[in-house]
Motif scaffolding. Structure first.
Motif, PDB file in Angstrom:
ATOM      1  N   GLU A 141       0.742  -1.151  -0.016  1.00 44.89           N
ATOM      2  CA  GLU A 141      -0.129   0.131   0.052  1.00 44.89           C
ATOM      3  C   GLU A 141       0.770   1.367   0.020  1.00 44.89           C
ATOM      4  OE1 GLU A 141      -2.468  -0.569   3.290  1.00 44.89           O
ATOM      5  OE2 GLU A 141      -3.906  -2.005   2.475  1.00 44.89           O
ATOM      6  N   LEU A 142       1.843   1.436   0.760  1.00 39.82           N
ATOM      7  CA  LEU A 142       2.829   2.560   0.928  1.00 39.82           C
ATOM      8  C   LEU A 142       3.624   2.756  -0.654  1.00 39.82           C
ATOM      9  CD1 LEU A 142       3.944   4.567   2.630  1.00 39.82           C
ATOM     10  CD2 LEU A 142       5.917   2.835   3.332  1.00 39.82           C
ATOM     11  N   LYS A 143       4.062   1.386  -1.238  1.00 43.08           N
ATOM     12  CA  LYS A 143       4.454   1.730  -2.540  1.00 43.08           C
ATOM     13  C   LYS A 143       3.500   2.231  -3.576  1.00 43.08           C
ATOM     14  CE  LYS A 143       8.120  -1.850  -2.129  1.00 43.08           C
ATOM     15  NZ  LYS A 143       8.396  -3.053  -2.645  1.00 43.08           N
ATOM     16  N   SER A 144       2.423   1.670  -3.408  1.00 39.45           N
ATOM     17  CA  SER A 144       1.244   2.300  -4.149  1.00 39.45           C
ATOM     18  C   SER A 144       0.923   3.756  -4.262  1.00 39.45           C
ATOM     19  CB  SER A 144       0.001   1.551  -3.877  1.00 39.45           C
ATOM     20  OG  SER A 144      -0.911   1.914  -4.822  1.00 39.45           O
ATOM     21  N   VAL A 145       1.163   4.281  -2.838  1.00 36.90           N
ATOM     22  CA  VAL A 145       0.781   5.762  -2.694  1.00 36.90           C
ATOM     23  C   VAL A 145       2.146   6.385  -3.099  1.00 36.90           C
ATOM     24  CG1 VAL A 145       0.589   7.192  -0.511  1.00 36.90           C
ATOM     25  CG2 VAL A 145      -0.698   5.347  -0.639  1.00 36.90           C
ATOM     26  N   ASN A 146       3.163   5.914  -2.844  1.00 36.40           N
ATOM     27  CA  ASN A 146       4.370   6.629  -3.213  1.00 36.40           C
ATOM     28  C   ASN A 146       4.285   6.757  -4.917  1.00 36.40           C
ATOM     29  OD1 ASN A 146       5.558   7.190  -0.897  1.00 36.40           O
ATOM     30  ND2 ASN A 146       6.827   5.159  -0.619  1.00 36.40           N
ATOM     31  N   PHE A 147       3.929   5.673  -5.457  1.00 39.60           N
ATOM     32  CA  PHE A 147       4.133   5.648  -6.851  1.00 39.60           C
ATOM     33  C   PHE A 147       2.916   6.766  -7.278  1.00 39.60           C
ATOM     34  CE2 PHE A 147       1.833   4.146 -11.043  1.00 39.60           C
ATOM     35  CZ  PHE A 147       2.938   3.917 -11.729  1.00 39.60           C
ATOM     36  N   TYR A 168       5.971   5.270 -19.298  1.00 39.32           N
ATOM     37  CA  TYR A 168       5.351   6.422 -18.937  1.00 39.32           C
ATOM     38  C   TYR A 168       4.009   6.499 -18.947  1.00 39.32           C
ATOM     39  CZ  TYR A 168       4.530  11.569 -19.368  1.00 39.32           C
ATOM     40  OH  TYR A 168       3.972  12.621 -19.011  1.00 39.32           O
ATOM     41  N   ASP A 169       3.286   5.774 -19.951  1.00 38.75           N
ATOM     42  CA  ASP A 169       1.949   5.736 -20.088  1.00 38.75           C
ATOM     43  C   ASP A 169       1.380   4.789 -18.903  1.00 38.75           C
ATOM     44  OD1 ASP A 169       2.058   7.077 -22.387  1.00 38.75           O
ATOM     45  OD2 ASP A 169       1.766   5.609 -23.814  1.00 38.75           O
ATOM     46  N   GLU A 170       2.049   4.044 -18.247  1.00 35.30           N
ATOM     47  CA  GLU A 170       1.610   3.343 -17.287  1.00 35.30           C
ATOM     48  C   GLU A 170       1.533   4.177 -16.057  1.00 35.30           C
ATOM     49  OE1 GLU A 170       3.681  -0.349 -17.014  1.00 35.30           O
ATOM     50  OE2 GLU A 170       2.914  -0.887 -18.788  1.00 35.30           O
ATOM     51  N   GLY A 171       2.500   5.438 -16.079  1.00 34.10           N
ATOM     52  CA  GLY A 171       2.416   6.205 -14.924  1.00 34.10           C
ATOM     53  C   GLY A 171       3.643   6.445 -14.224  1.00 34.10           C
ATOM     54  N   TYR A 172       5.042   5.807 -14.865  1.00 28.66           N
ATOM     55  CA  TYR A 172       6.313   5.914 -14.284  1.00 28.66           C
ATOM     56  C   TYR A 172       6.860   7.396 -14.509  1.00 28.66           C
ATOM     57  CZ  TYR A 172       6.128   0.950 -13.105  1.00 28.66           C
ATOM     58  OH  TYR A 172       5.434  -0.306 -12.749  1.00 28.66           O
ATOM     59  N   ASP A 173       7.405   7.777 -13.763  1.00 27.98           N
ATOM     60  CA  ASP A 173       8.292   8.964 -13.987  1.00 27.98           C
ATOM     61  C   ASP A 173       9.900   8.717 -14.453  1.00 27.98           C
ATOM     62  OD1 ASP A 173       9.871   8.174 -11.963  1.00 27.98           O
ATOM     63  OD2 ASP A 173       9.335   9.875 -10.261  1.00 27.98           O
ATOM     64  N   LYS A 174      10.266   9.751 -14.810  1.00 25.90           N
ATOM     65  CA  LYS A 174      11.876   9.725 -15.678  1.00 25.90           C
ATOM     66  C   LYS A 174      12.786   8.752 -14.985  1.00 25.90           C
ATOM     67  CE  LYS A 174      15.679  12.256 -17.042  1.00 25.90           C
ATOM     68  NZ  LYS A 174      16.505  13.584 -16.667  1.00 25.90           N
ATOM     69  N   GLU A 175      12.765   8.958 -13.618  1.00 20.74           N
ATOM     70  CA  GLU A 175      13.600   8.125 -12.737  1.00 20.74           C
ATOM     71  C   GLU A 175      13.405   6.761 -12.705  1.00 20.74           C
ATOM     72  OE1 GLU A 175      12.653  11.053 -11.638  1.00 20.74           O
ATOM     73  OE2 GLU A 175      14.155  12.247 -11.969  1.00 20.74           O
ATOM     74  N   ALA A 176      12.117   6.474 -12.400  1.00 18.15           N
ATOM     75  CA  ALA A 176      11.815   5.110 -12.582  1.00 18.15           C
ATOM     76  C   ALA A 176      11.668   4.328 -13.811  1.00 18.15           C
ATOM     77  CB  ALA A 176      10.165   4.994 -12.061  1.00 18.15           C
ATOM     78  N   ILE A 177      11.536   5.283 -14.859  1.00 19.77           N
ATOM     79  CA  ILE A 177      11.897   4.649 -16.083  1.00 19.77           C
ATOM     80  C   ILE A 177      13.209   4.245 -16.573  1.00 19.77           C
ATOM     81  CG2 ILE A 177      11.702   5.144 -18.717  1.00 19.77           C
ATOM     82  CD1 ILE A 177       9.161   6.798 -18.062  1.00 19.77           C
ATOM     83  N   GLN A 178      14.170   5.213 -16.110  1.00 22.15           N
ATOM     84  CA  GLN A 178      15.490   4.787 -16.311  1.00 22.15           C
ATOM     85  C   GLN A 178      15.992   3.643 -15.364  1.00 22.15           C
ATOM     86  OE1 GLN A 178      16.938   8.769 -14.975  1.00 22.15           O
ATOM     87  NE2 GLN A 178      17.207   9.217 -17.248  1.00 22.15           N
TER      88      GLN A 178
END
Length: 125
Positions: free
Chosen positions: A7-13, A89-99
């Motif tokens: 749940e915490l990971k989901s909120v952070n995402f 990106y379309d799934e919701g990830y930001d630049k850092e997470a994509i990298q």
């Protein structure tokens, strides 16, 4: 405890997703834009925000905004031109997470290539 961590990971995402730049809006294209359309939009916007094209009498705030937008345009092009990065990106990830995910995928592919029963040259004829 595991459920709470998920749940915490989901909120952070979701927080990171809300805070990320909207590359489609910045470029003025939709999420259905082809790589060619993305590149065309980038070129058009890059001319608008290029630091050398800022009027001499522009305020520091205007110069700073243009420089920031120019940098973000480069990020947008890099992410939206690549099929896998665009999908993330379309799934919701930001630049850092994509990298992070792209690097992990490269490492995984490398490890798979080099872990086949002794690696290269292990075959005897």
């Amino acid at each position: 405890m595991r459920k709470r961590n998920r749940e915490l990971k989901s909120v952070n995402f979701e927080i990171r997703k809300l805070a990320r730049c909207d590359y489609y809006n910045l470029l003025g294209v939709t999420s259905l834009a082809s790589p060619i359309e993305v590149k065309q939009a980038y070129k058009k916007k890059a001319m608008e925000y290029h630091p050398d094209r800022i009027p001499i009498d522009a305020t520091d705030e205007e110069k700073s905004k243009a420089e920031t937008n120019f940098k973000l345009l480069g990020e947008a092009l890099e992410i939206l031109e690549d099929e896998m990065s665009k999908r993330l990106y379309d799934e919701g990830y930001d630049k850092e997470a994509i990298q992070e995910r792209m690097e992990a995928a490269k490492r995984s592919a490398f490890n798979r290539q080099h872990s086949h029963h002794g690696g290269c040259g292990s075959h005897r004829y």
